[in-house]
Motif scaffolding. Sequence first.
Motif, short mmCIF file in Angstrom:
data_model
loop_
_atom_site.label_atom_id
_atom_site.label_comp_id
_atom_site.label_asym_id
_atom_site.label_seq_id
_atom_site.Cartn_x
_atom_site.Cartn_y
_atom_site.Cartn_z
N ARG A 1 0.83 -1.17 -0.04
CA ARG A 1 0.11 -0.05 0.07
C ARG A 1 0.64 1.19 -0.06
O ARG A 1 0.63 1.95 -0.66
N ASP A 2 1.76 1.07 0.84
CA ASP A 2 2.57 2.54 1.07
C ASP A 2 4.18 2.61 0.53
O ASP A 2 4.63 3.74 0.54
N GLY A 3 4.68 1.46 0.15
CA GLY A 3 5.66 1.24 -0.45
C GLY A 3 6.75 1.01 0.45
O GLY A 3 6.42 1.03 1.45
N PRO A 4 7.77 0.38 0.20
CA PRO A 4 8.61 -0.43 1.20
C PRO A 4 9.89 0.59 1.74
O PRO A 4 10.93 0.37 1.80
N TYR A 5 9.39 1.62 2.61
CA TYR A 5 10.16 2.58 3.14
C TYR A 5 9.73 3.04 4.40
O TYR A 5 8.33 3.08 4.78
N CYS A 6 10.52 3.29 5.40
CA CYS A 6 10.19 3.55 6.72
C CYS A 6 9.44 4.90 6.73
O CYS A 6 9.94 5.70 5.93
N VAL A 7 8.24 5.18 7.36
CA VAL A 7 7.66 6.34 7.08
C VAL A 7 8.23 7.39 8.00
O VAL A 7 8.03 8.68 7.51
N TRP A 8 9.15 7.34 8.74
CA TRP A 8 9.78 8.30 9.55
C TRP A 8 11.06 8.83 9.01
O TRP A 8 11.53 9.71 9.26
N CYS A 9 11.73 7.96 8.47
CA CYS A 9 13.30 8.21 7.86
C CYS A 9 13.33 7.81 6.32
O CYS A 9 14.40 7.90 5.86
N SER A 10 12.63 7.19 5.76
CA SER A 10 12.44 7.02 4.38
C SER A 10 13.51 5.80 3.96
O SER A 10 13.74 5.45 2.93
N ASN B 1 -4.93 2.11 10.75
CA ASN B 1 -3.87 2.52 12.20
C ASN B 1 -2.49 1.95 12.07
O ASN B 1 -1.64 2.13 12.85
N GLU B 2 -2.07 1.18 10.80
CA GLU B 2 -0.87 0.61 10.86
C GLU B 2 -0.14 1.02 9.60
O GLU B 2 -0.40 1.11 8.53
N LEU B 3 1.31 1.29 9.94
CA LEU B 3 2.24 1.79 9.16
C LEU B 3 3.78 0.84 9.08
O LEU B 3 3.58 0.37 10.18
N ALA B 4 4.40 0.90 8.21
CA ALA B 4 5.68 0.23 8.27
C ALA B 4 6.75 1.13 8.53
O ALA B 4 6.80 2.17 8.27
N ALA B 5 7.67 0.96 9.72
CA ALA B 5 8.72 1.67 10.16
C ALA B 5 9.73 0.72 10.38
O ALA B 5 9.71 -0.24 10.55
N CYS B 6 10.92 1.40 10.18
CA CYS B 6 12.05 0.51 10.72
C CYS B 6 12.23 0.56 12.53
O CYS B 6 11.68 1.26 12.86
N LYS B 7 13.11 -0.59 12.49
CA LYS B 7 13.24 -0.82 14.20
C LYS B 7 13.50 0.48 14.95
O LYS B 7 12.87 0.72 15.91
N ARG B 8 14.66 1.10 14.45
CA ARG B 8 15.24 2.40 15.24
C ARG B 8 14.00 3.32 15.25
O ARG B 8 13.69 3.69 16.45
N CYS B 9 13.39 3.82 14.26
CA CYS B 9 12.41 4.73 14.57
C CYS B 9 11.12 4.52 15.35
O CYS B 9 10.70 5.18 16.17
N ASN B 10 10.78 3.22 15.11
CA ASN B 10 9.70 2.55 15.83
C ASN B 10 10.04 2.65 17.53
O ASN B 10 9.09 3.29 18.36
N ASN B 11 11.24 2.21 17.83
CA ASN B 11 11.74 2.16 19.31
C ASN B 11 11.77 3.53 19.67
O ASN B 11 11.21 3.79 20.73
N GLU B 12 12.34 4.33 18.88
CA GLU B 12 12.67 5.84 19.45
C GLU B 12 11.37 6.47 19.75
O GLU B 12 11.40 7.54 20.45
N ARG B 13 10.11 6.29 18.71
CA ARG B 13 9.22 7.15 18.84
C ARG B 13 8.36 7.06 20.25
O ARG B 13 7.89 7.81 20.79
N GLY B 14 8.31 5.81 20.71
CA GLY B 14 7.65 5.42 21.88
C GLY B 14 6.19 5.58 21.65
O GLY B 14 5.63 5.53 20.67
N GLY C 1 17.31 15.30 11.22
CA GLY C 1 18.01 15.07 9.85
C GLY C 1 17.47 14.06 8.92
O GLY C 1 17.75 13.61 8.05
N ARG C 2 16.36 13.47 9.77
CA ARG C 2 15.61 12.39 8.86
C ARG C 2 14.50 12.79 7.90
O ARG C 2 14.18 14.00 8.34
N THR C 3 14.23 12.29 6.95
CA THR C 3 13.20 12.59 5.68
C THR C 3 11.96 11.72 6.02
O THR C 3 11.60 10.86 5.40
N PRO C 4 11.06 12.23 6.91
CA PRO C 4 9.81 11.55 7.09
C PRO C 4 8.74 11.84 5.75
O PRO C 4 9.08 12.63 5.35
N ARG C 5 8.18 10.81 5.78
CA ARG C 5 7.18 10.88 4.37
C ARG C 5 5.92 11.26 4.92
O ARG C 5 4.67 10.74 5.15
#
Length: 114
Positions: free
Chosen positions: A7-16, A44-57, A72-76
Amino acid sequence: MTVILDRDGPYCVWCSAPLDHSRNQPTNEHLVPRIKGGPSWLENELAACKRCNNERGHQSPAGWLHDCMGMGRTPRTDVIIGALERLQQAIRERGGQRRARPYIDSQLRRLRRM
Ligand SMILES: [Zn+2]
């Protein structure tokens, strides 16, 4: 997860960052955190990398997006706004989710100003 990546493409929503099952595994990110009343729906679900997901809380989407840009990350942003609009529509159709409604409205207002 495959449905979300299709649906959204294979990229982290928070850092691309590109997500794939060998080097950078996708994790399931709740757009509206569960503790803020976010439903367990695909909308209500999106794909994120482990780093961004953990850090977001439990941070809000708009707050965490702002932090990501500061680091300096590039959120979508368009994907995140689109997901909130899709979730808003799903709630209109299915009803309920009284806690999530005002939260989504305020998040959309903040994100559209960014
Ligand atoms: Zn990321």
